[in-house]
Motif scaffolding. Structure first.
Motif, mmCIF file in Angstrom:
data_model
loop_
_atom_site.group_PDB
_atom_site.id
_atom_site.type_symbol
_atom_site.label_atom_id
_atom_site.label_comp_id
_atom_site.label_asym_id
_atom_site.label_seq_id
_atom_site.Cartn_x
_atom_site.Cartn_y
_atom_site.Cartn_z
ATOM 1 N N LEU A 19 0.834 -1.193 0.000
ATOM 2 C CA LEU A 19 0.000 0.000 0.000
ATOM 3 C C LEU A 19 0.873 1.248 0.000
ATOM 4 N N PRO A 20 0.345 2.374 -0.453
ATOM 5 C CA PRO A 20 1.139 3.610 -0.443
ATOM 6 C C PRO A 20 1.392 4.101 0.979
ATOM 7 N N ARG A 21 2.419 4.911 1.135
ATOM 8 C CA ARG A 21 2.732 5.508 2.436
ATOM 9 C C ARG A 21 1.541 6.366 2.890
ATOM 10 N N ILE A 22 1.083 6.133 4.086
ATOM 11 C CA ILE A 22 -0.122 6.785 4.586
ATOM 12 C C ILE A 22 0.009 8.297 4.586
ATOM 13 N N ILE A 23 1.107 8.802 5.081
ATOM 14 C CA ILE A 23 1.272 10.244 5.251
ATOM 15 C C ILE A 23 1.264 10.979 3.916
ATOM 16 N N ASP A 24 1.579 10.267 2.828
ATOM 17 C CA ASP A 24 1.670 10.898 1.509
ATOM 18 C C ASP A 24 0.451 10.645 0.627
ATOM 19 N N THR A 188 -2.665 2.983 22.892
ATOM 20 C CA THR A 188 -2.667 3.556 24.239
ATOM 21 C C THR A 188 -1.534 4.530 24.508
ATOM 22 N N ASP A 189 -0.543 4.624 23.605
ATOM 23 C CA ASP A 189 0.654 5.395 23.951
ATOM 24 C C ASP A 189 1.256 6.049 22.711
ATOM 25 N N PHE A 190 1.129 7.375 22.623
ATOM 26 C CA PHE A 190 1.667 8.118 21.484
ATOM 27 C C PHE A 190 3.097 8.589 21.711
ATOM 28 N N ILE A 191 3.637 8.400 22.908
ATOM 29 C CA ILE A 191 4.978 8.935 23.176
ATOM 30 C C ILE A 191 5.983 7.880 23.608
ATOM 31 N N GLY A 192 5.552 6.678 23.891
ATOM 32 C CA GLY A 192 6.471 5.644 24.352
ATOM 33 C C GLY A 192 7.040 4.815 23.222
ATOM 34 N N ASP A 193 8.007 3.985 23.588
ATOM 35 C CA ASP A 193 8.616 3.050 22.641
ATOM 36 C C ASP A 193 8.462 1.654 23.233
ATOM 37 N N HIS A 194 7.960 0.731 22.433
ATOM 38 C CA HIS A 194 7.638 -0.597 22.937
ATOM 39 C C HIS A 194 8.262 -1.650 22.027
ATOM 40 N N PRO A 195 8.769 -2.756 22.600
ATOM 41 C CA PRO A 195 9.473 -3.760 21.791
ATOM 42 C C PRO A 195 8.663 -4.293 20.611
ATOM 43 N N SER A 196 7.351 -4.422 20.754
ATOM 44 C CA SER A 196 6.561 -4.967 19.650
ATOM 45 C C SER A 196 6.568 -4.058 18.432
ATOM 46 N N ARG A 197 6.896 -2.781 18.618
ATOM 47 C CA ARG A 197 7.009 -1.879 17.461
ATOM 48 C C ARG A 197 8.171 -2.313 16.568
ATOM 49 N N GLY A 207 1.977 -1.755 9.928
ATOM 50 C CA GLY A 207 3.396 -1.628 10.227
ATOM 51 C C GLY A 207 3.674 -0.488 11.176
ATOM 52 N N THR A 208 4.870 -0.485 11.734
ATOM 53 C CA THR A 208 5.235 0.561 12.679
ATOM 54 C C THR A 208 5.235 1.938 12.024
ATOM 55 N N GLN A 209 5.688 2.040 10.775
ATOM 56 C CA GLN A 209 5.631 3.339 10.097
ATOM 57 C C GLN A 209 4.189 3.793 9.899
ATOM 58 N N ASP A 210 3.285 2.855 9.656
ATOM 59 C CA ASP A 210 1.868 3.197 9.567
ATOM 60 C C ASP A 210 1.381 3.809 10.880
ATOM 61 N N VAL A 211 1.778 3.187 11.989
ATOM 62 C CA VAL A 211 1.377 3.684 13.305
ATOM 63 C C VAL A 211 1.860 5.119 13.493
ATOM 64 N N LEU A 212 3.113 5.368 13.167
ATOM 65 C CA LEU A 212 3.672 6.711 13.350
ATOM 66 C C LEU A 212 2.966 7.725 12.460
ATOM 67 N N ASP A 213 2.685 7.349 11.213
ATOM 68 C CA ASP A 213 1.986 8.258 10.302
ATOM 69 C C ASP A 213 0.587 8.583 10.810
ATOM 70 N N TYR A 252 1.183 -10.786 16.631
ATOM 71 C CA TYR A 252 1.910 -10.140 15.537
ATOM 72 C C TYR A 252 1.321 -8.761 15.249
ATOM 73 N N ASP A 253 1.463 -7.879 16.220
ATOM 74 C CA ASP A 253 0.907 -6.526 16.126
ATOM 75 C C ASP A 253 1.905 -5.555 16.735
ATOM 76 N N PRO A 254 2.276 -4.478 16.017
ATOM 77 C CA PRO A 254 3.177 -3.494 16.625
ATOM 78 C C PRO A 254 2.579 -2.819 17.854
ATOM 79 N N LEU A 255 1.261 -2.863 18.012
ATOM 80 C CA LEU A 255 0.611 -2.247 19.180
ATOM 81 C C LEU A 255 0.477 -3.207 20.365
ATOM 82 N N ARG A 256 0.972 -4.432 20.218
ATOM 83 C CA ARG A 256 0.758 -5.444 21.253
ATOM 84 C C ARG A 256 1.200 -4.988 22.639
ATOM 85 N N ASP A 257 2.413 -4.489 22.748
ATOM 86 C CA ASP A 257 2.976 -4.237 24.070
ATOM 87 C C ASP A 257 2.332 -3.054 24.768
ATOM 88 N N GLU A 258 1.924 -2.024 24.030
ATOM 89 C CA GLU A 258 1.272 -0.899 24.698
ATOM 90 C C GLU A 258 -0.129 -1.299 25.172
#
Length: 316
Positions: A19-24, A188-197, A207-213, A252-258
């Motif tokens: 898929l295309p980059r979300i932010i763009d 749940t967390d817009f400022i933390g860093d979690h291993p599942s990311r 994907g993690t870049q999707d989450v950030l976008d 298998y989710d980048p949001l798992r740990d938060e």
């Protein structure tokens, strides 16, 4: 545990057509792509419930579209206010119609699905304001819905899980009781860093870049805003006194740990919590029960837990 075979086949198709980059990308294109992808995992026929009504509720920026699902029978029933997922940018009442119909049937509750405003056209606090306004209205007019004054719950998946959590926090602060909150792979967390990311950064649909976008489109980059409980519920000052919670995450989710961190924070504060990380599943499994036996089993367990939380003596 490997990815559930039924879901792995879907992932193979998605990964072969990136898929295309979300932010763009124009959000209208993102929404259409989301609808097309969702159409591959819908039931051939809608789940039957007692009735379905499309209507609106008053909101801070005009009328808020909602869809009300009512079970068979005369009630009174519990009421669940549901907020769809989609990263605050995509999703609507139709993308989660199978999910909410099944919730109505399996939980035996009136389900009010809320179509809140979406980013980037309507960034924070639009979605939060709409969901809070809708839930307040339903609480104050419960006789028009399930009629069980003591059996009102909030629920949501992904971004909708974030909105359910923040509404529950706000209701706690206002002294408004809720009977339960169902949070499925919540943000749940817009400022933390979690291993599942890092562990699940690519290849699992979200994907993690999707989450950030998506986080940027919803809440910008101001650390103070991103760290407020109305954006990052994990950053709330206190979790004491919150409604009993059902928190589901996927292996298998980048949001798992938060999501798991939020469940732990609630449990540490004495909140009644049912928490489960579903092995072999990915972000979005709530919508995949028509095509994945493992997702179907997970949804069955979650809705059973919600039904259990919403039991109790009827008080009018």
């Amino acid at each position: 545990m490997p990815v559930d075979p039924s879901i792995e086949a879907l992932l193979d198709h998605v990964n072969a057509h990136p898929l295309p980059r979300i932010i763009d990308t124009d959000p209208r294109i993102l929404r259409e792509l989301n609808r097309q992808m969702g159409a591959t995992a819908v039931l051939p026929e809608p789940i039957e419930v007692g009735s379905v009504e499309n209507t609106t509720l008053p909101g801070p920026a005009g009328r808020i579209p909602v869809r009300i699902y009512r079970p068979d029978g005369s009630g009174p029933f519990p009421t669940v206010v549901f907020f769809h997922g989609g990263g605050f940018v995509v999703g609507d009442l139709d993308t989660h119609d199978d999910v909410t119909r099944r919730m109505c049937r399996d939980v035996n509750a009136v389900v009010v699905a809320v179509e809140y405003r979406l980013a980037p056209e309507h960034p924070f606090p639009a979605a939060y304001d709409d969901c809070l306004a809708a839930t307040r209205w339903i609480a104050e007019h419960i006789d028009d819905y399930g009629c069980r004054r003591d059996r009102l719950a909030v629920a949501g998946d992904s971004a909708g899980g974030n909105l359910a959590a923040t509404v529950a926090l706000t209701f706690r602060g206002e002294g408004r009781p809720l009977a339960a909150q169902l949070l499925v792979y919540p943000v749940t967390d817009f400022i933390g860093d979690h291993p599942s990311r890092t562990e699940n950064a690519n290849g699992y649909f979200l994907g993690t870049q999707d989450v950030l976008d998506l986080q940027h489109l919803y809440a910008g980059h101001d650390p103070a805003l991103r760290g407020s409980f109305t954006v990052s519920p994990l950053r709330a000052d206190s979790f004491a006194g919150l409604a009993p919670a059902i928190v589901a995450t996927a292996q298998y989710d980048p949001l798992r740990d938060e999501g798991n961190a939020y469940a732990q924070a609630l449990e540490d504060a004495g909140v009644d919590v049912f928490a489960r990380t579903y092995a072999g599943l990915i972000h979005g499994f709530l919508n995949l029960f028509p095509v994945s036996p493992a997702a179907d089993a997970a949804v069955t367990e979650l809705y059973t837990q919600l039904k259990h939380q919403l039991r109790g003596s009827a008080r009018r």
